[in-house]
Scaffold this active site. Sequence first.
Site, short mmCIF file in Angstrom:
data_model
loop_
_atom_site.label_atom_id
_atom_site.label_comp_id
_atom_site.label_asym_id
_atom_site.label_seq_id
_atom_site.Cartn_x
_atom_site.Cartn_y
_atom_site.Cartn_z
N TYR A 56 10.54 57.15 -29.50
CA TYR A 56 9.98 57.25 -30.86
C TYR A 56 10.44 58.52 -31.57
CZ TYR A 56 7.51 53.04 -29.84
OH TYR A 56 7.24 51.73 -29.51
N ARG A 59 13.65 57.56 -33.21
CA ARG A 59 13.46 56.72 -34.40
C ARG A 59 12.88 57.55 -35.55
NH1 ARG A 59 10.12 51.67 -32.85
NH2 ARG A 59 10.72 50.99 -34.95
N HIS A 109 1.35 48.03 -37.82
CA HIS A 109 1.84 48.41 -36.49
C HIS A 109 1.95 49.91 -36.32
CE1 HIS A 109 3.79 44.20 -35.71
NE2 HIS A 109 2.47 44.18 -35.60
N CYS A 120 -9.83 61.67 -29.54
CA CYS A 120 -10.73 61.70 -30.71
C CYS A 120 -10.35 60.65 -31.74
CB CYS A 120 -10.75 63.10 -31.34
SG CYS A 120 -9.25 63.56 -32.25
N GLY A 175 11.83 39.41 -44.54
CA GLY A 175 12.53 40.14 -43.49
C GLY A 175 11.82 40.19 -42.16
N ASN A 201 14.32 35.72 -46.58
CA ASN A 201 14.80 36.16 -45.27
C ASN A 201 16.29 35.87 -45.13
OD1 ASN A 201 13.44 37.43 -42.97
ND2 ASN A 201 14.32 35.73 -41.79
N ALA A 219 17.58 40.90 -48.32
CA ALA A 219 16.40 41.31 -49.11
C ALA A 219 16.81 42.15 -50.33
CB ALA A 219 15.45 42.12 -48.22
N1 APR Z 1 17.48 40.91 -45.50
C1 APR Z 1 16.48 40.06 -45.18
N2 APR Z 1 16.17 39.71 -43.91
C2 APR Z 1 16.90 40.27 -42.93
C3 APR Z 1 17.95 41.17 -43.18
C4 APR Z 1 18.23 41.49 -44.53
N3 APR Z 1 19.21 42.33 -44.87
N4 APR Z 1 18.48 41.54 -41.98
C5 APR Z 1 17.78 40.90 -41.03
N5 APR Z 1 16.84 40.12 -41.60
C6 APR Z 1 15.84 39.27 -40.94
C7 APR Z 1 16.34 38.57 -39.69
O1 APR Z 1 16.89 37.30 -40.04
C8 APR Z 1 15.04 38.42 -38.89
O2 APR Z 1 14.40 37.19 -39.21
O3 APR Z 1 14.79 40.12 -40.52
C9 APR Z 1 14.17 39.58 -39.35
C10 APR Z 1 14.03 40.69 -38.32
O4 APR Z 1 13.33 40.15 -37.22
P1 APR Z 1 12.90 41.12 -36.03
O5 APR Z 1 14.06 41.94 -35.61
O6 APR Z 1 12.19 40.26 -35.02
O7 APR Z 1 11.84 42.14 -36.69
P2 APR Z 1 10.34 41.84 -37.09
O8 APR Z 1 10.15 40.41 -37.48
O9 APR Z 1 9.93 42.88 -38.06
O10 APR Z 1 9.56 42.11 -35.69
C11 APR Z 1 8.15 42.03 -35.74
O11 APR Z 1 8.03 42.78 -33.47
O12 APR Z 1 8.87 44.07 -31.84
C12 APR Z 1 7.85 43.97 -32.72
O13 APR Z 1 6.60 45.77 -33.57
C13 APR Z 1 7.83 45.12 -33.68
O14 APR Z 1 7.07 45.06 -35.97
C14 APR Z 1 7.97 44.46 -35.05
C15 APR Z 1 7.58 43.02 -34.78
#
Ligand code: APR
Length: 233
Positions: A56, A59, A109, A120, A175, A201, A219
């Site tokens: 972390y 990141r 999250h 605390c 996204g 998406n 996006a």
């Molecule tokens: N514009 C729009 N969508 C996009 C782009 C973009 N430029 N690039 C990638 N994506 C889409 C992908 O198609 C995918 O469906 O974003 C999504 C990313 O999916 P993940 O990597 O699974 O991320 P997320 O859905 O946020 O994960 C949810 O999982 O691991 C946990 O805590 C973590 O908050 C996270 C949660």
Amino acid sequence: MNDLRNIVVLTGAGISAESGIATFRGPGGLWEGHRVEDVCTPEALAADPVLVHRFYDARRAALAGVVPNAGHRALAELDARWPGDLLLVTQNVDDLHERAGSTRLLHMHGELRSALCGLCGIRTEWVDALPPAAPCPHCGEEALRPDIVFFGEMPYGMERIEAAIAGCDLFVSIGTSGAVYPAAGFVQMARACGARTLELNLDRSAGNALFDESRLGPAGELVPAWVAGMLAC
Ligand code: APR
């Protein structure tokens, strides 16, 4: 103004992808560098706090090198100009929505730029590296951890999120892959409450068939066009 009044927007890693932040499940995604079990569970934190804090810290440090993109900025404009209720629920732990100007915002999250005291429960803004067993500024106990909701823990703000969805006319998912609950179930909740549902998406998410409308693309292009349409009504 169209008949829509109250909006809930859910964002995931995809809205930050064009800012240079890796998504989780795409090629080269964050989890690809680490097994989730290794860095995002309470057990991992107990077993190897140095690895978890280092993951972390990396990141958090990377936030200095990224800026909000057109998708974040468009949502901030909607936040500033939309007269009805608007809640932006993000699964992301980066601070790009805030830096773009969004205020009606909830991090379900957690946030990289925050440290949580395991004893605390008070949060402290944190921008630098967070070593294991750092003392809490409030209670002094050496119990600070990343303010991240680990797998198996309850996401933040669920009552507020469920109330907002129950009263919304439109639910927009941007996204996110729809791979992780409870966020992946929000579209079902919105449909059950009679809201219209829209997905913006890059690829079809796991719940794509549940959306009334789905627009595929980056996006950075889809969100500004959608916001312009909403504000033009
Ligand atoms: N514009 C729009 N969508 C996009 C782009 C973009 N430029 N690039 C990638 N994506 C889409 C992908 O198609 C995918 O469906 O974003 C999504 C990313 O999916 P993940 O990597 O699974 O991320 P997320 O859905 O946020 O994960 C949810 O999982 O691991 C946990 O805590 C973590 O908050 C996270 C949660």
